[in-house]
Structures are given as structure tokens and as C-alpha cells.
Design a protein around this motif. Sequence first.
Motif, mmCIF file in Angstrom:
data_model
loop_
_atom_site.group_PDB
_atom_site.id
_atom_site.type_symbol
_atom_site.label_atom_id
_atom_site.label_comp_id
_atom_site.label_asym_id
_atom_site.label_seq_id
_atom_site.Cartn_x
_atom_site.Cartn_y
_atom_site.Cartn_z
ATOM 1 N N ALA A 164 0.836 -1.208 0.000
ATOM 2 C CA ALA A 164 0.000 0.000 0.000
ATOM 3 C C ALA A 164 0.866 1.251 0.000
ATOM 4 C CB ALA A 164 -0.919 -0.013 1.211
ATOM 5 N N ILE A 210 -1.212 -2.053 -4.241
ATOM 6 C CA ILE A 210 -2.282 -2.987 -3.886
ATOM 7 C C ILE A 210 -3.037 -3.355 -5.163
ATOM 8 C CG2 ILE A 210 -4.485 -3.240 -2.671
ATOM 9 C CD1 ILE A 210 -2.286 -3.371 -0.725
ATOM 10 N N GLN A 258 -6.001 -4.672 -7.754
ATOM 11 C CA GLN A 258 -7.432 -4.415 -7.792
ATOM 12 C C GLN A 258 -8.185 -5.696 -7.437
ATOM 13 O OE1 GLN A 258 -8.361 -2.798 -11.675
ATOM 14 N NE2 GLN A 258 -7.863 -0.716 -11.029
ATOM 15 N N LEU A 278 -12.482 -4.456 -3.031
ATOM 16 C CA LEU A 278 -11.772 -3.227 -2.726
ATOM 17 C C LEU A 278 -11.976 -2.218 -3.851
ATOM 18 C CD1 LEU A 278 -9.852 -2.532 -0.326
ATOM 19 C CD2 LEU A 278 -7.945 -2.991 -1.883
ATOM 20 N N ARG A 313 -8.739 1.780 -1.894
ATOM 21 C CA ARG A 313 -7.337 1.513 -2.228
ATOM 22 C C ARG A 313 -6.513 2.788 -2.076
ATOM 23 N NH1 ARG A 313 -6.542 0.826 -7.199
ATOM 24 N NH2 ARG A 313 -4.556 -0.297 -7.139
#
Length: 375
Positions: free
Chosen positions: A49, A54, A56, A60, A65
Motif C-alpha cells: 500500500a 495494492i 485491484q 476493494l 485503495r
Amino acid sequence: MGRNKMKIRLSDEDRALLWLNITLGSGTARVRKMLDAFDGSAAEAFRAAAKNEIPQFKFLNDERREDMHNHATQRYIDRIEKRLEELDINVATINSDCYPVLLKNIYDPPYVLFYKGTLYAEHRLPIAIIGAREPSDYGRRMARQLAEDLARSGACIVSGLAYGLDRVAAEGALDAEGNDYPTIAVLGNGPNVVYPSVNRDVYDLIAKRGAIVSEFMPGIAPTPSHFPMRNRIISGLSRGVIVVEAREKSGTFITVDCALEQGRDVFAIPGRVSDELSMGTNNLIREGLAKITLGAEDVLEEYGIKPMAEERKAVTPAELSFEQELIHRLLMAGERTYDELAELTGFDAGMLNSTLTAMEFSGIIKQSVGRLFSL
């Protein structure tokens, strides 16, 4: 373990797990999926992060995100820890030594617990007492006496500290002065939010002698969806769950279902077949889902624990009201039925019932089957 304010000390993995729990929101599903994506490592998710890497995921959205990326800093976690310390709230992650073993072994344990007071990994006998929010006098008496008797024998009473029997059970447990860890309250809101507010006095006592526990961040208000989540923790912390009173269709059965799924023992207090508040408990017994329970001895026997003898100081006449002293004198000659006491005292039903209830709560008299009263 002391009850003094402690500085939170978390490992790098635990700090990342705290960050993950906060940025993904309450509940375990998203956290579990994120951990699965990073081989069980919250620290790896944190590093990804921080680099805005991060992947997909369906669970989320882009906004979350981006939020994870913006808050993936050690400084952000430091601020969280500092705020928790200011509120005198501690943190236990699922990796912590103090995280309850029983809870860790359920299907969906919370990854982070926020708590006030003291949290133990294991306890001699944690027992949940649950039931109606608007109980009868019978339900209140049974819940309070059960909780006190169990706690006096070393049990830790687990409740939700909501209206009704939750509060009564906590009060009964706190009455067991010889038990230095009598009760745990699991909240459906942040650990610093007292709901309902009238429970503030009991909340403070539990924080001093037991633990206030929640999977929700400080400041989070109660919502209807929080309570089913809370209920799985109540049963998850416990070896057994006692249902004192419940209507045929009651929210109490959410906790019962959780207990059965988790392999916990379920006990139920029987009541009159004509009482709506006993229909749920009687059905549990009839269907073989709960063991019939008439007192603490029935529960303790299941776990091979001998009830602790009750010690009460002698009552002097000066401590009794006129009505109580009269009943006390009548019972000195031996046990008497309710009808006999009504005839001999001349009290109306309201006066007699309130006096007998007060004397039972004080431990001056006891009631046996058939409404027989004795000292």
C-alpha cells in the motif's frame, strides 16, 4: 496482572494488522481476503500500500485503495497508538499473547480487539448469560443469582452489557467479591462508548475488575448490524452459553446459533409454558438444543467444578425493615409456603412479593420448588 494503564507495545506485524483493520473497516471478511492475498502477512500488505501497489480486488474499490495508500505510514499508526493510550484503551491482535484462545479458534475471529481493563488468554470457566431485554422479575432473579453463584465458584460471566438481562448478569457477577476477574462485557460499538448510557456505573466496575471488549474502533456508535457481529464474540469467548429468558422469536437466538456453530454448550432455564418469555427457552430444551438448568450447580457439574460454599454474615433484626423482620421471625420456625406467609402476615400481594424479592436478593431467605421459603 495489574489494572494499571499500560503503554501499547505491538510488533511490526501487529502494527500493520491494526492499520489494516482500521483502513478496511469493521468486520473480518475484507481483512481475511487481504491477508490471503499477501500470504497471511499484514506487513506485506502495508508495504504494498505504501508503494501504491495494492492489486485491484472485487472487495476493494478505488477509493478505499487510495485511502490505504494515503495512510500507509508509520506516522499514521503512531497517531493511532497515541490516541488509544490517551483513551486508556489497549489492543490485542490475533497474534498477541493475551488474545483469548477460545475466541481465536472460532471460524471468523476478529483480527483486532480493543479493550479496557485486563484481557487474559485463558480463564478457568468463561460462561455467557444472555436473554430478554425486558425480562420478568423471575428472569432477573434467576440471571443475577446464576451469575453470582457461578462467579463465586470461579467462573467469568460474559455478557453484552445491553438492556435487561445483560446488565443483571454483570451485576450478579460483580457481587461475587471473592472473584478478582468476574466478568467481561462485549460491546456492539467502540470500547469507550457506553450504550445504553444508563449502564455507565456497571461499565466502570467491569473495566476495573474485568474487561470491556470490542472489535470496533473507539468512538464507533452502535448500529443494528453490529450486534450480530458482537454476538459471535460473546459465544466465542465462552465455554457455555446460558439462556435465561427468550421469546419464541428472539434476537437471543443469534447468539445461540453462533454458540452451536462454534461447538459451545448451550443451557436454558425452564419457565412456565404459559409465559411468552419462557417459550424460547422451553423450546430449546424440548428440541434437545439446550441442557435444562435449574441453578449454577447444573452448569458447574458439566465442567467438573464443585460449587463454592456461600458464606453470608448473620443478619441482625436492626438491619431489617418491619416487613422483613416479621417474615424472618415466621421462618425461624421452619419453611413456609407463599400462601402461609400471606395469611400470617396479612400483607397484600404487592407488599409480600417485593419484601420476599428483596430478602432473596440479600441472601436472607431462599425459595424452593413449590414457592417454599426458608432462611
